[in-house]
Design a protein around this motif. Structure first.
Motif, PDB file in Angstrom:
ATOM      1  N   TRP A 112       0.861  -1.185   0.000  1.00  0.00           N
ATOM      2  CA  TRP A 112       0.000   0.000   0.000  1.00  0.00           C
ATOM      3  C   TRP A 112       0.896   1.233   0.000  1.00  0.00           C
ATOM      4  CZ3 TRP A 112      -5.115  -0.192  -0.750  1.00  0.00           C
ATOM      5  CH2 TRP A 112      -5.783  -1.392  -0.480  1.00  0.00           C
ATOM      6  N   TYR A 113       0.583   2.162  -0.868  1.00  0.00           N
ATOM      7  CA  TYR A 113       1.246   3.449  -0.955  1.00  0.00           C
ATOM      8  C   TYR A 113       0.190   4.528  -0.731  1.00  0.00           C
ATOM      9  CZ  TYR A 113       5.248   1.133  -3.189  1.00  0.00           C
ATOM     10  OH  TYR A 113       6.329   0.329  -3.473  1.00  0.00           O
ATOM     11  N   ARG A 114       0.659   5.722  -0.441  1.00  0.00           N
ATOM     12  CA  ARG A 114      -0.266   6.840  -0.332  1.00  0.00           C
ATOM     13  C   ARG A 114       0.382   8.113  -0.850  1.00  0.00           C
ATOM     14  NH1 ARG A 114      -0.543   7.477   6.311  1.00  0.00           N
ATOM     15  NH2 ARG A 114       1.592   8.277   6.597  1.00  0.00           N
ATOM     16  N   GLN A 115      -0.478   9.017  -1.291  1.00  0.00           N
ATOM     17  CA  GLN A 115       0.001  10.296  -1.798  1.00  0.00           C
ATOM     18  C   GLN A 115      -0.920  11.386  -1.295  1.00  0.00           C
ATOM     19  OE1 GLN A 115       0.529  10.508  -6.057  1.00  0.00           O
ATOM     20  NE2 GLN A 115       1.928  12.223  -5.865  1.00  0.00           N
ATOM     21  N   ALA A 116      -0.334  12.266  -0.496  1.00  0.00           N
ATOM     22  CA  ALA A 116      -1.071  13.414   0.020  1.00  0.00           C
ATOM     23  C   ALA A 116      -0.905  14.577  -0.953  1.00  0.00           C
ATOM     24  CB  ALA A 116      -0.552  13.786   1.402  1.00  0.00           C
ATOM     25  N   PRO A 117      -1.811  15.539  -0.928  1.00  0.00           N
ATOM     26  CA  PRO A 117      -1.724  16.681  -1.841  1.00  0.00           C
ATOM     27  C   PRO A 117      -0.380  17.390  -1.718  1.00  0.00           C
ATOM     28  CG  PRO A 117      -3.850  16.650  -0.755  1.00  0.00           C
ATOM     29  CD  PRO A 117      -3.024  15.594  -0.087  1.00  0.00           C
ATOM     30  N   GLY A 118       0.264  17.604  -2.840  1.00  0.00           N
ATOM     31  CA  GLY A 118       1.532  18.315  -2.860  1.00  0.00           C
ATOM     32  C   GLY A 118       2.727  17.513  -2.408  1.00  0.00           C
ATOM     33  N   LYS A 119       2.524  16.219  -2.163  1.00  0.00           N
ATOM     34  CA  LYS A 119       3.627  15.378  -1.691  1.00  0.00           C
ATOM     35  C   LYS A 119       3.844  14.214  -2.640  1.00  0.00           C
ATOM     36  CE  LYS A 119       3.169  16.421   3.231  1.00  0.00           C
ATOM     37  NZ  LYS A 119       3.074  15.839   4.605  1.00  0.00           N
ATOM     38  N   GLN A 120       5.035  13.618  -2.510  1.00  0.00           N
ATOM     39  CA  GLN A 120       5.337  12.454  -3.319  1.00  0.00           C
ATOM     40  C   GLN A 120       4.641  11.220  -2.770  1.00  0.00           C
ATOM     41  OE1 GLN A 120       9.644  12.195  -3.465  1.00  0.00           O
ATOM     42  NE2 GLN A 120       9.697  13.356  -5.370  1.00  0.00           N
ATOM     43  N   ARG A 121       4.418  10.253  -3.646  1.00  0.00           N
ATOM     44  CA  ARG A 121       3.845   8.995  -3.198  1.00  0.00           C
ATOM     45  C   ARG A 121       4.833   8.295  -2.271  1.00  0.00           C
ATOM     46  NH1 ARG A 121       0.938   5.178  -7.593  1.00  0.00           N
ATOM     47  NH2 ARG A 121       0.014   7.225  -7.956  1.00  0.00           N
TER      48      ARG A 121
END
Length: 119
Positions: free
Chosen positions: A40-49
């Motif tokens: 599982w990966y995640r990506q927040a607004p303005g940030k890298q995955r």
């Protein structure tokens, strides 16, 4: 072509829980599927995955430091499905969460599911 379908995202209050699921369309045998690394990966607004958690060949799990003790990755090889149980959610966990499946040197990705932690 392998497809991954994520589900379980949504809006939750801080301290709450959610469970993500990722169903794979692969038709390989259970034994073969159990050897795949999934994560599982995640990506927040303005940030890298970023990598959140991995299930390595079905025997080893790893977690990024910020989720240790709160998130649990698991899989049901017979159902070709990966899970992420998320407890004690924090606002900083807000992101689009992606399922990943590695087959040899190829990465397959789900479409992503939004998790928003807010009061």
């Amino acid at each position: 072509q392998v497809q991954l379908l994520e589900s379980g995202g949504g809006l939750v209050q801080p301290g709450g829980s959610l469970r993500l699921s990722c169903a794979s369309s692969t038709t390989v045998s259970t034994n073969i599927f159990s050897l795949y690394t999934m994560g599982w990966y995640r990506q927040a607004p303005g940030k890298q995955r970023e990598l959140v958690a991995t299930s390595i060949r079905g025997t080893t799990t790893t977690y990024t430091d910020s989720v240790k003790g709160r998130f649990t990755i698991s899989r049901d090889n017979a159902k070709r499905t990966l899970y992420l149980q998320m407890n004690s959610l924090r606002p900083e966990d807000t992101a689009v969460y992606y399922c990943n499946l590695k087959i040899v040197r190829t990465d397959y990705w789900g479409q992503g599911t939004q998790i928003t932690v807010s009061s």
